[in-house]
Design a protein around this motif. Structure first.
Motif, PDB file in Angstrom:
ATOM      1  N   THR A   1       0.612  -1.090   0.053  1.00  0.00           N
ATOM      2  CA  THR A   1       0.015   0.037  -0.080  1.00  0.00           C
ATOM      3  C   THR A   1       0.932   1.206  -0.051  1.00  0.00           C
ATOM      4  O   THR A   1       2.017   1.102   0.502  1.00  0.00           O
ATOM      5  N   CYS A   2       0.506   2.482  -0.439  1.00  0.00           N
ATOM      6  CA  CYS A   2       1.259   3.477  -0.286  1.00  0.00           C
ATOM      7  C   CYS A   2       1.458   3.980   1.231  1.00  0.00           C
ATOM      8  O   CYS A   2       0.670   3.925   1.960  1.00  0.00           O
ATOM      9  N   SER A   3       2.473   4.276   1.405  1.00  0.00           N
ATOM     10  CA  SER A   3       3.126   4.692   2.794  1.00  0.00           C
ATOM     11  C   SER A   3       2.355   6.124   2.971  1.00  0.00           C
ATOM     12  O   SER A   3       2.147   6.712   2.065  1.00  0.00           O
ATOM     13  N   ASN A   4       2.523   6.558   4.147  1.00  0.00           N
ATOM     14  CA  ASN A   4       2.016   7.871   4.256  1.00  0.00           C
ATOM     15  C   ASN A   4       0.944   8.345   4.076  1.00  0.00           C
ATOM     16  O   ASN A   4       0.649   9.646   3.598  1.00  0.00           O
ATOM     17  N   ASN A   5      -0.010   7.412   4.171  1.00  0.00           N
ATOM     18  CA  ASN A   5      -1.439   7.493   3.808  1.00  0.00           C
ATOM     19  C   ASN A   5      -1.668   8.192   2.400  1.00  0.00           C
ATOM     20  O   ASN A   5      -2.642   8.856   2.058  1.00  0.00           O
ATOM     21  N   GLY A   6      -0.934   7.667   1.409  1.00  0.00           N
ATOM     22  CA  GLY A   6      -1.077   8.145   0.055  1.00  0.00           C
ATOM     23  C   GLY A   6      -2.057   7.283  -0.783  1.00  0.00           C
ATOM     24  O   GLY A   6      -2.391   6.211  -0.235  1.00  0.00           O
ATOM     25  N   LEU A   7      -2.348   7.830  -1.932  1.00  0.00           N
ATOM     26  CA  LEU A   7      -3.184   7.403  -2.874  1.00  0.00           C
ATOM     27  C   LEU A   7      -2.566   7.140  -4.102  1.00  0.00           C
ATOM     28  O   LEU A   7      -1.523   7.750  -4.607  1.00  0.00           O
ATOM     29  N   VAL A   8      -2.955   5.890  -4.790  1.00  0.00           N
ATOM     30  CA  VAL A   8      -2.178   5.701  -5.972  1.00  0.00           C
ATOM     31  C   VAL A   8      -2.525   6.609  -7.195  1.00  0.00           C
ATOM     32  O   VAL A   8      -3.732   6.767  -7.348  1.00  0.00           O
ATOM     33  N   ALA A   9      -1.455   7.104  -7.791  1.00  0.00           N
ATOM     34  CA  ALA A   9      -1.675   8.264  -8.868  1.00  0.00           C
ATOM     35  C   ALA A   9      -0.980   7.861  -9.914  1.00  0.00           C
ATOM     36  O   ALA A   9      -1.021   8.491 -11.169  1.00  0.00           O
ATOM     37  N   GLY A  10      -0.319   6.674  -9.994  1.00  0.00           N
ATOM     38  CA  GLY A  10       0.286   6.121 -10.991  1.00  0.00           C
ATOM     39  C   GLY A  10       1.074   4.729 -10.956  1.00  0.00           C
ATOM     40  O   GLY A  10       1.217   4.317  -9.689  1.00  0.00           O
ATOM     41  N   PHE A  11       1.445   4.165 -12.066  1.00  0.00           N
ATOM     42  CA  PHE A  11       2.307   2.869 -12.024  1.00  0.00           C
ATOM     43  C   PHE A  11       3.575   3.081 -12.891  1.00  0.00           C
ATOM     44  O   PHE A  11       3.386   3.667 -13.936  1.00  0.00           O
ATOM     45  N   GLN A  12       4.547   2.368 -12.684  1.00  0.00           N
ATOM     46  CA  GLN A  12       5.496   2.132 -13.749  1.00  0.00           C
ATOM     47  C   GLN A  12       5.891   0.427 -13.580  1.00  0.00           C
ATOM     48  O   GLN A  12       5.905   0.050 -12.506  1.00  0.00           O
ATOM     49  N   SER A  13       6.022  -0.012 -14.637  1.00  0.00           N
ATOM     50  CA  SER A  13       6.300  -1.470 -14.788  1.00  0.00           C
ATOM     51  C   SER A  13       7.453  -1.917 -15.801  1.00  0.00           C
ATOM     52  O   SER A  13       7.370  -1.125 -16.913  1.00  0.00           O
ATOM     53  N   GLN A  14       8.211  -2.893 -15.422  1.00  0.00           N
ATOM     54  CA  GLN A  14       9.191  -3.316 -16.425  1.00  0.00           C
ATOM     55  C   GLN A  14       8.830  -4.962 -16.496  1.00  0.00           C
ATOM     56  O   GLN A  14       8.744  -5.584 -15.499  1.00  0.00           O
ATOM     57  N   TYR A  15       8.938  -5.399 -17.524  1.00  0.00           N
ATOM     58  CA  TYR A  15       8.848  -6.881 -18.076  1.00  0.00           C
ATOM     59  C   TYR A  15      10.183  -7.709 -17.922  1.00  0.00           C
ATOM     60  O   TYR A  15      10.951  -6.948 -18.485  1.00  0.00           O
ATOM     61  N   PHE A  16      10.120  -8.712 -17.294  1.00  0.00           N
ATOM     62  CA  PHE A  16      11.275  -9.753 -17.221  1.00  0.00           C
ATOM     63  C   PHE A  16      11.154 -10.850 -17.838  1.00  0.00           C
ATOM     64  O   PHE A  16      10.409 -11.903 -17.282  1.00  0.00           O
ATOM     65  N   PRO A  17      11.488 -11.203 -19.281  1.00  0.00           N
ATOM     66  CA  PRO A  17      11.502 -12.330 -19.727  1.00  0.00           C
ATOM     67  C   PRO A  17      11.920 -13.496 -19.172  1.00  0.00           C
ATOM     68  O   PRO A  17      11.306 -14.906 -19.347  1.00  0.00           O
ATOM     69  N   SER A  18      13.009 -13.489 -18.229  1.00  0.00           N
ATOM     70  CA  SER A  18      13.282 -14.736 -17.743  1.00  0.00           C
ATOM     71  C   SER A  18      12.472 -15.162 -16.613  1.00  0.00           C
ATOM     72  O   SER A  18      12.655 -16.460 -16.565  1.00  0.00           O
ATOM     73  N   VAL A  19      11.592 -14.711 -16.192  1.00  0.00           N
ATOM     74  CA  VAL A  19      10.801 -15.109 -15.052  1.00  0.00           C
ATOM     75  C   VAL A  19       9.284 -14.815 -15.582  1.00  0.00           C
ATOM     76  O   VAL A  19       8.185 -15.321 -14.812  1.00  0.00           O
TER      77      VAL A  19
END
Length: 178
Positions: free
Chosen positions: A103-121
């Motif tokens: 969960t977001c720390s410090n009472n934060g709300l989710v305003a975005g995501f970043q993600s990276q794909y790893f073909p090895s897994v």
């Protein structure tokens, strides 16, 4: 008499319109069905405009494309009752190939995501972009039941009620299913 009625009802209509704009937002705009924030097996970074938070998540799965998913998000301005955003930050990275809950720390709300794909897994790592507002968000949080029941199911999750927010997420990982 007409001018009197106008003087009485005009202020009421102004108040009603102001309340209406605080609590009503149209349907979530994902853009065209073919618009996704990523392509299969590629990384992405998605952030809502300043003062907005994630209110809807859509995803489709493809085993053929490396057991990966396409993602799309919708944003909406946070309630005025929360005040203005005071700070925003990137949380720690949730590593690929593991189960995680965050969960977001410090009472934060989710305003975005970043993600990276790893073909090895055949999995993604995730990082949340969180924002804290000048007035506290209530802490009564729970996990939604709106999630795919099977790893390959499509997902379309929306916050149907105003003043409900995404504070975090959890995932499972299976070395068998990837």
């Amino acid at each position: 008499m007409d001018i009197f009625l106008l003087c009485v009802f005009l202020p009421l209509m102004t108040v009603a319109w102001g309340q209406y704009s605080d609590y009503y937002y149209g349907p979530y705009n994902y853009g065209d069905n073919d618009e996704w924030v990523n392509v299969y097996r590629q990384g992405f970074n998605f952030q809502c405009p300043h003062g907005q938070v994630i209110v809807a998540v859509r995803s489709v799965f493809s085993k053929k494309e490396g057991s990966d998913r396409l993602w799309n998000y919708a944003c909406m301005p946070a309630s005025q009752s929360l005040g203005e955003p005071t700070e925003c930050w990137w949380e720690e990275i949730n590593r690929a190939g593991t189960e995680w809950y965050q969960t977001c720390s410090n009472n934060g709300l989710v305003a975005g995501f970043q993600s990276q794909y790893f073909p090895s897994v055949l999995d993604r790592e995730w990082q949340f972009y969180c924002c804290r507002y000048s007035r506290r968000c209530p802490y009564s949080c729970w996990l939604t039941t709106e999630y795919p029941g099977h790893y390959g199911e499509d997902m379309d999750m929306m916050m149907y009620t105003y003043d409900y927010y995404i504070r975090g997420a959890t995932t499972t990982f299976s070395a068998v299913h990837r």
